[in-house]
Design a protein around this motif. Sequence first.
Motif, short mmCIF file in Angstrom:
data_model
loop_
_atom_site.label_atom_id
_atom_site.label_comp_id
_atom_site.label_asym_id
_atom_site.label_seq_id
_atom_site.Cartn_x
_atom_site.Cartn_y
_atom_site.Cartn_z
N GLY A 310 0.82 -1.21 0.00
CA GLY A 310 0.00 0.00 0.00
C GLY A 310 0.85 1.26 0.00
N ALA A 311 1.92 1.25 0.79
CA ALA A 311 2.82 2.41 0.82
C ALA A 311 3.50 2.59 -0.52
CB ALA A 311 3.85 2.23 1.93
N ALA A 312 3.89 1.48 -1.17
CA ALA A 312 4.53 1.57 -2.48
C ALA A 312 3.57 2.16 -3.51
CB ALA A 312 5.00 0.19 -2.92
N GLY A 313 2.31 1.75 -3.45
CA GLY A 313 1.32 2.30 -4.37
C GLY A 313 1.14 3.80 -4.18
N ALA A 314 1.18 4.26 -2.93
CA ALA A 314 1.04 5.69 -2.67
C ALA A 314 2.28 6.46 -3.11
CB ALA A 314 0.78 5.92 -1.17
N LEU A 315 3.47 5.85 -2.96
CA LEU A 315 4.69 6.52 -3.40
C LEU A 315 4.66 6.83 -4.89
CD1 LEU A 315 7.55 4.68 -1.48
CD2 LEU A 315 6.89 7.07 -1.24
N ALA A 316 4.04 5.95 -5.66
CA ALA A 316 3.96 6.16 -7.10
C ALA A 316 3.15 7.40 -7.46
CB ALA A 316 3.37 4.92 -7.78
N ARG A 317 2.31 7.85 -6.54
CA ARG A 317 1.48 9.03 -6.79
C ARG A 317 1.91 10.23 -5.96
NH1 ARG A 317 -0.67 9.82 -10.94
NH2 ARG A 317 -2.21 11.19 -9.97
N THR A 318 3.03 10.10 -5.21
CA THR A 318 3.50 11.18 -4.35
C THR A 318 4.79 11.75 -4.91
OG1 THR A 318 2.58 10.04 -2.43
CG2 THR A 318 4.16 11.81 -2.00
N PRO A 319 4.83 13.05 -5.20
CA PRO A 319 6.06 13.63 -5.75
C PRO A 319 7.16 13.66 -4.70
CG PRO A 319 4.46 15.35 -5.28
CD PRO A 319 3.75 14.05 -5.06
N PRO A 320 8.40 13.35 -5.08
CA PRO A 320 9.51 13.44 -4.13
C PRO A 320 9.76 14.89 -3.75
CG PRO A 320 10.31 13.00 -6.34
CD PRO A 320 8.82 12.89 -6.41
N PRO A 321 10.39 15.13 -2.60
CA PRO A 321 10.54 16.51 -2.12
C PRO A 321 11.52 17.34 -2.92
CG PRO A 321 11.72 14.98 -0.71
CD PRO A 321 10.92 14.14 -1.67
N ILE A 322 12.45 16.70 -3.62
CA ILE A 322 13.48 17.44 -4.34
C ILE A 322 13.27 17.23 -5.84
CG2 ILE A 322 15.95 17.68 -4.75
CD1 ILE A 322 16.40 16.72 -1.92
N LEU A 323 13.01 18.28 -6.51
CA LEU A 323 12.82 18.22 -7.96
C LEU A 323 13.94 19.00 -8.64
CD1 LEU A 323 8.97 18.81 -8.20
CD2 LEU A 323 10.19 16.65 -8.35
N PRO A 324 14.31 18.63 -9.84
CA PRO A 324 15.38 19.35 -10.53
C PRO A 324 15.00 20.79 -10.82
CG PRO A 324 14.27 17.85 -12.02
CD PRO A 324 13.74 17.55 -10.64
N GLU A 325 15.99 21.66 -10.77
CA GLU A 325 15.76 23.06 -11.07
C GLU A 325 15.45 23.22 -12.56
OE1 GLU A 325 15.64 25.54 -9.00
OE2 GLU A 325 16.07 24.27 -7.27
N PRO A 326 14.61 24.19 -12.91
CA PRO A 326 14.33 24.41 -14.32
C PRO A 326 15.63 24.67 -15.09
CG PRO A 326 12.82 25.67 -12.94
CD PRO A 326 13.86 25.10 -12.03
#
Length: 614
Positions: A310-326
């Motif tokens: 269940g946690a893995a399924g939610a991770l697939a829909r949760t953005p990670p906290p660090i995204l690449p800079e534009p």
Amino acid sequence: MIALFILVVSAVAALVCSLAIGGGAAPLQLADAGPLARWGLPVSKLVVNMSAAGMGGALFVALFTLRVEQRGFELVLDVAAISAAIFTVASAVTGFFSFIVIFNPALNAGPEFGSQLGRYLVQTDGGRVWLITTIAGAILAVFAFAVRSWGGTATVALLALAALVPMGTQGHSGDEASHQQATTAIVIHIIAAAIWLGGLLLLAVIRSVTPEREMATVLMRFSTIAVITFVLVAFSGTVRAAIGLETFGALASPYGLILIVKVVALTAIGVLGAIYRRRLLRKMRADPNNSKTFWLLMSAELALMGIASGAAGALARTPPPILPEPAGALTPAQVLTGAPLPPEWTMSRWFTAWSPDVLWFILAVFGLVFYISAMLKLRTRGHPWNPWRAVAWVAGTLLLVWTTSGALSTYHSYIYSAHVLTVVILLVGVVPLLAAGAPIQLARTAAQRREDGSRGGYEWAQALVHSRGVRSISAPGVAVPATAALVWLLVSSDLLRWWVGDLLGRQMATAVVLLIGSLLVFGFVDGYGVARRRPAGVRLLMIVGLSVAMAAISVYIETSGLIAADWFGAMGRTWGRPPVEDQGLGGVILAIGSASVLVLGGWAALRMQRKQTT
């Protein structure tokens, strides 16, 4: 049924809680698709993951733990067929919800909606993934109902696990610079978790139809598989988490908290297996009729596995906290490969450049571990193993790691000669060294053979080595043309761009070179490392034929126009040799590889001839 109920309830509860924490199902400010699609997508994906375990994982474990004539084996096949049917429906639903969430079209029964959905499934990467997965599930459902033999079941199990690869390319949310490493880690994670969960489902399914003492044996065999899959899940999950989080402080984010829940659940399962399974086996052997301990442990493991799923399924829909800079304007290399051009390839970069390939690193580590373990087992029996064979195996393994994760891995997508050198080293260096280690002979000598009609690693290796297909493909008349054709396809065909530019292409290229090269060696010497009674002239003809074919390809490379000009010629590289000159260097490298085949193969053929005449 109770075990399945525990798994489903814990998985759904963990999914709902994790989505609430991470905001994976929160309404979008613009073009929101509605609660049904937002919640339906992760739920259907969870069903896909769990049915994949029953479809492929349970079959895989059955092949190493049960006998084909057992009632439990037939029951597992039935469960796999039903799981494949569920997998098919769930994949179709997931593809539909993905389309709704991404494009938010107006739902209607008109041709416009159908045309939009069709274009999504055929013309986009995400749509094609779910279309392929759905079709694969439908085919596997039919096959699982039809097969009952060892070979048929093994084929279905491998195809079922292979059907999970497209899903892994979707990955978790977010884009990282190390996309290829992340994708490989996710694929390994999904397959290992499916086998692990599938094994737990198998134990729960066959418990009522398997005698108690046989059940203890099945548990012991599954314990070995569980340890291996636990290591794979833990390592691949760590790699993926490190790429997605980048810093320890990110663990405090919603994404990090959900990840912690998943890690704790998986760790708890591993601890339970390590501490209690041996106790359970002793209790079952002492009192075969006492099943209370078994079901307590099984319920706890399935509940924890459900939480992790269940946690893995939610991770697939949760953005990670660090995204690449534009980023600004993309360079030609970034447009083609998705990554910036590496620094100039200097002498020091041969030793310092590092672009790890998770798949081949893991396989190399397992190869070393099993080889050394088999050697130690032989030593305890008083049968020492030739140390030079061990040296050859270790050298081949280390060379494989360097080739797939070192300087060549870093530059082979950008420089043609690096790609050719990779092929030559794998074919002329890695394959002969691994073959000189005589792994099949070592396994044959050290493995504990089974007497109950089931198949372990030794029995499966024996069946593969002595199969008609391997014997036919390794025949000189087939192996030599196949190897020559492979070299042509890898270095000068229209598939070259796929080999160097796509992750799946790179993995396929490495795997096929190692496979075809191993079959060529198998046709040259016996599978156990003992020379066949084949005339030396036949062996020399094999070597000369392959060497001449490689030399002809090298001449073509040096005299033809720029190969894959829209790739190597458009990379925007300002250092090193111009693409045309670099291609000429690639031809020289292949010619050197051709000479190496002639020298090494001729030496080996004469050496084996001397052994046969003495």
